[in-house]
Design an enzyme around this catalytic site. Structure first.
Site, PDB file in Angstrom:
ATOM      1  N   TYR A 250       0.821  -1.209   0.000  1.00  0.00           N
ATOM      2  CA  TYR A 250       0.000   0.000   0.000  1.00  0.00           C
ATOM      3  C   TYR A 250       0.855   1.259   0.000  1.00  0.00           C
ATOM      4  O   TYR A 250       0.734   2.113  -0.896  1.00  0.00           O
ATOM      5  CB  TYR A 250      -0.947  -0.022   1.211  1.00  0.00           C
ATOM      6  CG  TYR A 250      -1.589   1.304   1.528  1.00  0.00           C
ATOM      7  CD1 TYR A 250      -2.342   1.985   0.576  1.00  0.00           C
ATOM      8  CD2 TYR A 250      -1.447   1.877   2.793  1.00  0.00           C
ATOM      9  CE1 TYR A 250      -2.936   3.206   0.868  1.00  0.00           C
ATOM     10  CE2 TYR A 250      -2.044   3.093   3.094  1.00  0.00           C
ATOM     11  CZ  TYR A 250      -2.779   3.755   2.130  1.00  0.00           C
ATOM     12  OH  TYR A 250      -3.371   4.964   2.418  1.00  0.00           O
ATOM     13  N   LYS A 254       1.493   3.956  -3.118  1.00  0.00           N
ATOM     14  CA  LYS A 254       1.086   5.353  -2.922  1.00  0.00           C
ATOM     15  C   LYS A 254       2.279   6.289  -3.135  1.00  0.00           C
ATOM     16  O   LYS A 254       2.123   7.395  -3.662  1.00  0.00           O
ATOM     17  CB  LYS A 254       0.499   5.553  -1.521  1.00  0.00           C
ATOM     18  CG  LYS A 254      -0.859   4.900  -1.305  1.00  0.00           C
ATOM     19  CD  LYS A 254      -1.938   5.439  -2.223  1.00  0.00           C
ATOM     20  CE  LYS A 254      -2.421   6.804  -1.804  1.00  0.00           C
ATOM     21  NZ  LYS A 254      -3.554   7.268  -2.640  1.00  0.00           N
TER      22      LYS A 254
END
Length: 515
Positions: A250, A254
């Site tokens: 994640y 990002k």
């Protein structure tokens, strides 16, 4: 210098504006949508891009997952029977997909939107720490690119806002600054991160998996083939994240999304478009409005509350002395709205390069709170509001054991669970498989817990502190003279953490998450 700002200026800015919001079905996206239409009913339109097969499906998703939630109760009470008509006029569901070129929209729709768009806010993300690498790249990286390509076609666009996470900067004992991620920059020293190389690697691994499963007799599209690809993609994401110095898929993707946005801004003569990146830390339940305590999904810190409430865990991986950086969801949205107003400009074309501004809506620097406060608030809550069994018997509150290092927790799990499991395994063999299913289920649960420790452990012992100089500069412009002004408060120093956890957040977790 920024001009002073109050509620009237923020509310007035959104009058007559046309806005595109992605990620509206998620926790933060819902809060953002509700806040805008509640404080400024004269907003022109808010287009909600949602993944759906057609317009009818998109409308149904928005009704069920956004406007049908308790979050919209104030608006529902205000408009009564006219609520549906009001929502229909202001919120326009769009069936699309940010992972696709042109956002998955028809050319005519794409062109019409570009002509009227004033503000784009990208909240869409896949937040799974151990998610599929291809899916995470598609949403968190390529989705940013596709939105930017759309933004370049919007002649009247005044603002492009991208929501990221404070943890893109990795773990550091030094103050983590509000600065952009440079092209190719990796957390591990001496490494160069190339997004195109990662996209090619995903394609190559998928082809290799397909070749292997076909050779094993599992045809393309079969359950075995899909399972093999899913496993390979999840493992690849975590492997590549840690290869470059990030803790999970994640935050890694990002970070790449931010990197790509910076690269795109520097290309093609679009430097005059204001770009703001908002990096919140762990977002918790709503503190003030519209519904205190409302939340969606489980945050890392909430596993402690849920586990304690269910009496499913007697030990937890945390150092009660450590600071956990958390910020209520409504405060994040307030900061986002103020930033949109502060940085929006009329694009004149050929102007000076607009700086990319980074904001950290965080709390660890201005008003730090430790895990001990959360635990103390939890024990107080369950003491004053005891849980009861179906027969009315009060469930006693037991103290939890906390492990301050991952190795100690692993040792505890081995001695308390793994060794008894192996003894059960031996007994099962002697008894001709009498306990086979019980052993398999228990062993699978043990492996799952250890996997969670591996993936989430770095967050439990995060030592970084987030600088919020830009955020404080924006806060200093805010005028707080009226109750209406307080509706846009995003100052963490105003939070009484004991009161917030005890009176708002923990009851919210029990009501909305532990259903």
């Amino acid at each position: 210098m920024m001009d002073s700002m109050d509620a009237a200026r923020i509310i007035g800015y959104f009058k007559g504006k046309t806005i595109l919001i992605t990620g509206s079905t998620g926790f933060l996206g819902k809060i953002l949508v509700e806040k805008i239409v509640r404080v400024q009913p004269d907003v022109s339109r808010i287009y909600l891009l949602v993944r759906a097969t057609d317009a009818a499906s998109a409308k149904q998703r928005v009704q069920q997952e956004v406007t049908g939630t308790e979050l919209f109760s104030l608006l529902r009470d205000k408009y009564g029977e006219g609520f549906d008509l009001f929502i229909q006029e202001k919120l326009i569901p769009l069936a699309g997909d940010i992972t696709k070129e042109d956002l998955g929209l028809e050319p005519a729709t794409f062109d019409d939107l570009a002509k009227e768009m004033d503000v784009i806010v990208n909240v869409a993300a896949t937040t799974n720490f151990y998610g599929r690498y291809d899916v995470s790249l598609g949403v968190n990286v390529m989705g940013v690119k596709h939105l930017w390509e759309f933004a370049k076609q919007c002649a009247n666009l005044k603002m492009f806002m991208h929501v990221s996470t404070a943890y893109v900067s990795g773990d550091s004992t030094e103050l983590i600054l509000e600065k952009p991620i440079k092209p190719g920059e990796a957390l591990r020293e001496g490494m160069h991160l190339d997004i195109d190389d990662e996209l090619r690697l995903v394609s190559d691994v998928k082809n290799d998996v397909a070749t292997t499963t076909n050779a094993a007799g599992a045809g393309a599209g079969s359950d075995d083939a899909r399972a093999a690809e899913r496993k390979a993609m999840k493992e690849l994401g975590l492997q590549r994240a840690r290869h470059f110095g990030w803790s999970n898929t994640y935050v890694f993707t990002k970070a790449m999304g931010e990197m790509l946005l910076g690269q795109q801004q520097l290309r093609g003569g679009d430097g005059d478009m204001p770009v703001v990146i908002v990096r919140p830390s762990i977002i918790t339940s709503i503190r003030a409005d519209p519904v205190p305590g409302w939340m969606q999904g489980t945050r890392t810190i909430d596993t402690l509350i849920i586990g304690y409430a269910k009496r499913k865990i007697s030990a937890f991986l945390a150092d009660l002395r450590m600071v956990m950086d958390v910020v209520p969801g409504d405060m994040v949205v307030n900061a986002m709205l103020a930033a949109v107003v502060a940085h929006s400009v009329e694009r004149r074309g050929g102007g000076a390069q607009a700086a990319m501004t980074i904001y950290h809506p965080t709390s660890s620097l201005r008003n730090p709170v430790t895990y001990a406060v959360l635990y103390r608030s939890g024990r107080r809550h369950f003491k004053e509001h005891p849980r009861v069994k179906d027969n009315g018997e009060v469930i006693p509150n037991n103290k939890m054991r906390f492990f301050t290092t991952i190795p100690r927790f692993r040792l505890y799990m081995i001695l308390s669970y793994k060794l008894p499991l192996e003894m059960l395994h031996m007994s099962n063999l002697l008894l001709c498989g009498l306990f086979s299913q019980f052993y398999k289920d228990s062993n699978r649960k043990y492996k799952f817990v250890m996997h969670l420790v591996d993936v989430y452990g770095p967050f439990a012992f995060f030592k970084g502190c987030f600088d919020d100089t830009n955020m404080e500069r924006l806060r200093s412009t805010m005028v707080m003279n009226t109750p209406e002004d307080d509706m846009f408060n995003f100052d963490p120093k105003t939070i009484d953490w004991d009161d917030y956890f005890y009176r708002i957040h923990i009851p919210g977790v029990l009501k909305y998450v532990l259903k």
